[in-house]
Scaffold this motif. Structure first.
Motif: not given
Length: 417
Positions: A250-279
């Motif tokens: 999730v980046k700020i443009p993904d949040m504009h005008g939305k109650v829920y953010v379900e879809k994002t412009e960018t997706y991470l791989s398992e390698k790119g994800a940070v374990k302690n940053k899971i939301v």
């Protein structure tokens, strides 16, 4: 490949830029359009947060196409449904002859990703790229006969009308949930033990550092109501294997005008994800850099970039209370973020110390039980819209290229896609 009656033209042959001016005094928050309140990813426009300071702005009219000319990769475009004024960074595209070109057909032609890819590729500048107005007018489009243009536009409009209906329902539902929040937690008119409005029925109020509050309520910090506050992180963009997986980023443009953010412009791989940053789902995401004060709920487990602080709810039944509490603090967050630097920035330490009035748990539980179905409906409507947008965008290039010919009903088109 062309078809009988179809021809290929460049945009300049059938359209032009509107450059008529109107006094800024004639525009309102409802009809002023700037790049700030144009929503990314072809999502239309929102309400302006402020009015222009210039003497005049560019006029647009109902049926014009508005295109943000800054950072065209954000894909900000709107088919005007009213008259108004817009900033100089918004292009107003008009068609020359309605007997040759249908306005809605032109809009859907420019709604294609191919168009935004072209504008981005031909833009000028690096840090803040702008579309090249001359290059845009050299963009090639297919022009079928007018009756076929109208048929194509009618099919695609059916999707957008359903999407807009869902959006309007969601706006009303959100207003209902917010009105109840204000009545209970701002005006303090929650039902007392006799079912009557607390404050106006003589409920005891006590002094606090945030003013008079009901007896038994407390002033707490954002840190107090969170099990954790997560500041996101962007993995190295030099390593392509960090991206392209199935973890929403999730980046700020993904949040504009939305109650829920379900879809994002960018997706991470398992390698790119940070374990302690899971939301986790239903966490409260708040933009705190660049455009502080935007608040959305996580529609699913995700990660965010460093411009967003996320409240992980200490109590899951507080999620909607926390959501509207933070929405109500948007102005405060923006003010705290404007520390004199060019870029607005509210750091995690400042953010965590923001104070709010918190009722006893039984009140937040009761609010959750009342509005949970409302939020569930908002979420499902947003999910349906994503499917409608996906189908529309799948059909779009096929209709515009003539791969699928009209007239056909929507069900047949869906089968062919």
């Amino acid at each position: 490949m062309t078809f009988n009656g179809w021809k290929e033209v460049v945009l300049e042959e059938v359209s032009y830029y509107g450059d008529e001016k109107i006094p800024s005094a004639e525009v309102t928050l409802d009809n002023y359009i700037s790049t700030e309140n144009m929503l990314p990813n072809k999502s239309g426009v929102g309400m302006a947060s402020g009015l222009p300071t210039t003497k005049s702005v560019r006029r647009y009219k109902k049926g014009d196409i508005l295109l943000s000319n800054i950072r065209p990769y954000f894909k900000k475009i709107w088919f005007a449904t009213k008259n108004g004024g817009c900033s100089n960074d918004v292009l107003v595209i008009k068609n020359k002859d309605e007997k040759e070109l249908d306005k809605k057909y032109l809009y859907y032609t420019l709604l294609q990703d191919n168009f935004f890819d072209y504008v981005t590729a031909t833009s000028k500048g690096t840090k803040m790229p702008r579309g090249d107005k001359s290059a845009i007018m050299n963009y090639g489009i297919m022009l079928p006969p007018l009756n076929e243009q109208k048929a194509i536009a009618s099919i695609l409009s059916a999707f957008d009308e359903k999407i807009e209906t869902n959006n309007q329902i969601n706006e009303k539902l959100e207003e209902m949930a917010q009105a109840l929040f204000k009545h209970w937690f701002v005006d303090f008119e929650f039902p007392n033990e006799n079912g009557k409005p607390y404050k106006s029925s003589g409920g005891e109020m006590v002094e606090s550092e945030l003013g008079m509050i009901p007896k038994g309520w407390e002033v707490k910090t954002i840190n107090d109501i969170s099990s954790e506050i997560i500041t996101g992180k962007t993995p190295s963009t030099k390593e392509k294997e960090n991206f392209g997986g199935n973890i929403p980023f999730v980046k700020i443009p993904d949040m504009h005008g939305k109650v829920y953010v379900e879809k994002t412009e960018t997706y991470l791989s398992e390698k790119g994800a940070v374990k302690n940053k899971i939301v986790p789902k239903n966490s409260i995401m708040v933009s705190c850099i660049a455009t502080p004060g935007i608040v959305s709920l996580a529609g699913q487990s995700c990660q965010t970039n460093q411009q967003i602080n996320t409240i992980i709810n200490k109590d899951n039944k507080m999620c909607y209370f926390n959501f509207f509490s933070l929405r109500n603090l948007s102005d405060t967050i923006r003010t705290l973020g404007s520390s004199g630097s060019a870029t607005l920035n509210l750091n995690k330490n400042q953010f965590s110390k923001i104070k709010i009035v918190v009722p006893p748990k039984e009140m937040t539980d009761k609010y959750f039980n009342v509005v949970d179905k409302i939020f569930e409906t908002i979420y499902l409507n947003q999910k349906e819209n994503l499917k409608l947008i996906e189908l529309r965008d799948t059909l779009l290039p096929k209709l515009m290229s003539g791969e699928i010919r009209v007239p056909l009903d929507i069900e047949t088109l869906a089968e062919q896609s």
